[in-house]
Design an enzyme around this catalytic site. Structure first.
Site, PDB file in Angstrom:
ATOM      1  N   LYS A 111      -7.131  -3.882  13.069  1.00 35.22           N
ATOM      2  CA  LYS A 111      -7.107  -5.379  13.622  1.00 35.22           C
ATOM      3  C   LYS A 111      -5.971  -6.180  12.911  1.00 35.22           C
ATOM      4  CE  LYS A 111     -11.618  -6.350  15.561  1.00 35.22           C
ATOM      5  NZ  LYS A 111     -12.824  -7.253  15.833  1.00 35.22           N
ATOM      6  N   LYS A 194     -10.562   1.528  21.941  1.00 30.57           N
ATOM      7  CA  LYS A 194     -11.823   1.142  22.155  1.00 30.57           C
ATOM      8  C   LYS A 194     -11.824  -0.395  23.289  1.00 30.57           C
ATOM      9  CE  LYS A 194     -13.805  -2.267  19.362  1.00 30.57           C
ATOM     10  NZ  LYS A 194     -14.895  -3.078  18.780  1.00 30.57           N
ATOM     11  N   LYS A 197     -13.134  -7.308  23.754  1.00 32.83           N
ATOM     12  CA  LYS A 197     -13.084  -8.528  24.681  1.00 32.83           C
ATOM     13  C   LYS A 197     -11.692  -9.280  24.279  1.00 32.83           C
ATOM     14  CE  LYS A 197     -16.995  -9.950  22.288  1.00 32.83           C
ATOM     15  NZ  LYS A 197     -16.354  -9.880  20.598  1.00 32.83           N
TER      16      LYS A 197
HETATM   17  N1  AQP Z   1     -16.135  -0.596  23.117  1.00 39.75           N
HETATM   18  C1  AQP Z   1     -17.467  -0.696  22.503  1.00 39.75           C
HETATM   19  N2  AQP Z   1     -18.061   0.508  22.702  1.00 39.75           N
HETATM   20  C2  AQP Z   1     -19.222   0.262  22.031  1.00 39.75           C
HETATM   21  N3  AQP Z   1     -19.634  -0.684  21.259  1.00 39.75           N
HETATM   22  C3  AQP Z   1     -18.717  -1.952  21.122  1.00 39.75           C
HETATM   23  N4  AQP Z   1     -18.986  -3.139  20.516  1.00 39.75           N
HETATM   24  C4  AQP Z   1     -17.915  -4.074  20.650  1.00 39.75           C
HETATM   25  N5  AQP Z   1     -16.910  -3.184  21.348  1.00 39.75           N
HETATM   26  C5  AQP Z   1     -17.491  -1.908  21.845  1.00 39.75           C
HETATM   27  C6  AQP Z   1     -20.338  -3.492  19.814  1.00 39.75           C
HETATM   28  O1  AQP Z   1     -20.584  -4.763  20.246  1.00 39.75           O
HETATM   29  C7  AQP Z   1     -21.258  -5.351  19.167  1.00 39.75           C
HETATM   30  C8  AQP Z   1     -20.318  -6.711  18.787  1.00 39.75           C
HETATM   31  O2  AQP Z   1     -19.356  -6.531  18.578  1.00 39.75           O
HETATM   32  P1  AQP Z   1     -18.141  -7.765  18.036  1.00 39.75           P
HETATM   33  O3  AQP Z   1     -18.076  -8.844  19.307  1.00 39.75           O
HETATM   34  O4  AQP Z   1     -18.950  -8.512  17.026  1.00 39.75           O
HETATM   35  O5  AQP Z   1     -17.269  -7.276  17.417  1.00 39.75           O
HETATM   36  P2  AQP Z   1     -16.165  -5.951  18.067  1.00 39.75           P
HETATM   37  O6  AQP Z   1     -16.855  -4.856  17.515  1.00 39.75           O
HETATM   38  O7  AQP Z   1     -14.802  -6.327  17.381  1.00 39.75           O
HETATM   39  O8  AQP Z   1     -16.086  -6.233  19.641  1.00 39.75           O
HETATM   40  P3  AQP Z   1     -14.802  -6.592  20.318  1.00 39.75           P
HETATM   41  O9  AQP Z   1     -15.285  -6.541  21.914  1.00 39.75           O
HETATM   42  O10 AQP Z   1     -13.716  -5.303  20.111  1.00 39.75           O
HETATM   43  O11 AQP Z   1     -14.395  -7.948  19.918  1.00 39.75           O
HETATM   44  P4  AQP Z   1     -12.895  -8.401  19.444  1.00 39.75           P
HETATM   45  O12 AQP Z   1     -11.969  -7.920  20.431  1.00 39.75           O
HETATM   46  O13 AQP Z   1     -13.076  -9.800  19.081  1.00 39.75           O
HETATM   47  O14 AQP Z   1     -12.636  -7.760  18.425  1.00 39.75           O
HETATM   48  C9  AQP Z   1     -21.003  -4.441  17.851  1.00 39.75           C
HETATM   49  O15 AQP Z   1     -21.925  -3.817  17.536  1.00 39.75           O
HETATM   50  C10 AQP Z   1     -19.788  -3.415  18.051  1.00 39.75           C
HETATM   51  O16 AQP Z   1     -19.823  -2.377  17.718  1.00 39.75           O
END
Ligand code: AQP
Length: 335
Positions: A111, A194, A197
């Site tokens: 990140k 990955k 969002k």
């Molecule tokens: N691509 C993914 N595949 C499987 N699981 C995923 N998770 C996120 N992306 C994937 C799971 O969703 C939960 C919540 O995630 P989060 O929003 O707290 O943070 P993150 O993992 O950083 O998700 P994003 O969508 O990638 O958010 P941003 O873009 O803001 O960093 C977690 O259990 C995660 O594993």
């Protein structure tokens, strides 16, 4: 009954990755666990969030979770910033976790990227706050995507060090719950990255509020390769985009890669993408409709979140006060 905690950042509209990797499993766990589901806005501000957008996204996230089947009556749904115990315990954990442990966290490296010097210090200590989120409730099971496994190991290291340093057996061990063949959903534009969002490209993901036409277009444009689908899973090696689409199909139908390839092996991506689009629309359209309905009733949504925060604080406050007592803080109010 074992206590489960999990959180999701209101850093955008939740994606298919969040749904298949996390939210769907949350709903399934509700049958036989006592669950706390948290919209983790403290985590979200580790990267810049426009305040108005953060407010809107926090409510949208809560609405999506309810639309997906999170039950706010038998379980607890709340916003993280509404329960002070998270930040209080996180500070103690900042003083327990070692820099060397945080330096090994691959998510920080991903990140922060090349501009590491400019990343917030909050992003660096994010895993300590995540450990506090879980330990503030003495939760023992945490459903997460595969990408969060390393952070859970750190949460266990922090608990062990706290217990050791203060000569207690206070924070329990946490078990990750990682379910299903599509535990990690990848970007539609790059099968090695990955699905996120906050990815700048909207074409890289399916949002849970995308309408049918948008879903169809995104899947049609999803990156693939010129070969037909293989008939066995070994044929997916070195084909990350094909593996990803097959994995999504498998997760949506509750099967695995091999079963999907038994049905669709030998097909070109045209027909396979059409079948996948139909599945996605079938699954996601009712979620989008219910989310809309909930967002049009803000009083009910706020009441759910207020009650959730009160019930969460009633569990976390005594645990965090005891951690503070163990550390040696004097609480004149309790003497
Ligand atoms: N691509 C993914 N595949 C499987 N699981 C995923 N998770 C996120 N992306 C994937 C799971 O969703 C939960 C919540 O995630 P989060 O929003 O707290 O943070 P993150 O993992 O950083 O998700 P994003 O969508 O990638 O958010 P941003 O873009 O803001 O960093 C977690 O259990 C995660 O594993």
């Amino acid at each position: 009954m074992q206590r489960v905690f999990s959180g999701i950042q209101p850093s955008g509209i939740p994606t298919l990755g969040n749904y298949l990797g996390a939210i769907r499993n949350w709903v399934r766990l509700q049958d036989d666990h006592a669950c706390l589901w948290c919209v983790v806005d403290l985590h979200a501000i580790t990267a810049w969030q426009d305040p108005a957008a953060l407010r809107r996204q926090s409510l949208e996230m809560a609405a999506v979770l309810l639309a997906c089947g999170v039950d706010p009556v038998r379980h607890i749904l709340f916003l993280q910033s509404g329960v002070r115990a998270h930040a209080q315990l996180a500070w103690i954990f900042n003083c327990v976790a070692r820099l060397g442990w945080l330096n090994r966290m691959t998510q920080f490296k991903d990140k922060a990227g090349k501009d590491r010097e400019n990343a917030s210090s909050g992003l660096y200590v994010y895993p300590n706050l995540m450990a506090a989120d879980i330990h503030a409730y003495h939760a023992t099971r945490v459903p997460v995507g595969d990408d969060q496994r390393q952070h859970l190991e750190l949460a266990n290291d922090i608990a062990q060090k706290f217990n050791h340093d203060y000569g207690v057996d206070f924070f329990p061990n946490i078990e990750p719950v990682i379910v299903g063949p599509a535990a990690r959903v990848m970007s539609l534009r790059d099968g090695t990255k990955k699905m996120s969002k906050s990815d700048p490209s909207d074409q890289s993901r399916i949002n849970l509020n995308d309408d049918a036409d948008t879903i169809a277009l995104k899947i049609r444009r999803a990156k693939t390769d010129p070969l037909p689908l293989p008939s066995g899973v070994e044929g997916l090696n070195e084909r990350p985009e094909a593996r990803n689409l097959v994995g999504i199909y498998a997760a949506l139908t509750d099967t695995d890669h091999a079963s999907v390839l038994k049905m669709h092996g030998g097909e070109g991506f045209g027909p396979f993408k059409s079948a996948l689009t139909a599945l996605l629309i079938d699954k996601l359209a009712p979620i989008a409709a219910e989310t809309d309905r909930l967002l049009n009733d803000p009083a009910t949504l706020m009441a759910i979140l207020r009650s959730g925060a009160e019930r969460a604080a009633a569990i976390a406050d005594p645990i965090v006060q005891e951690a503070e007592r163990l550390v040696g803080f004097v609480n004149p109010g309790r003497c």
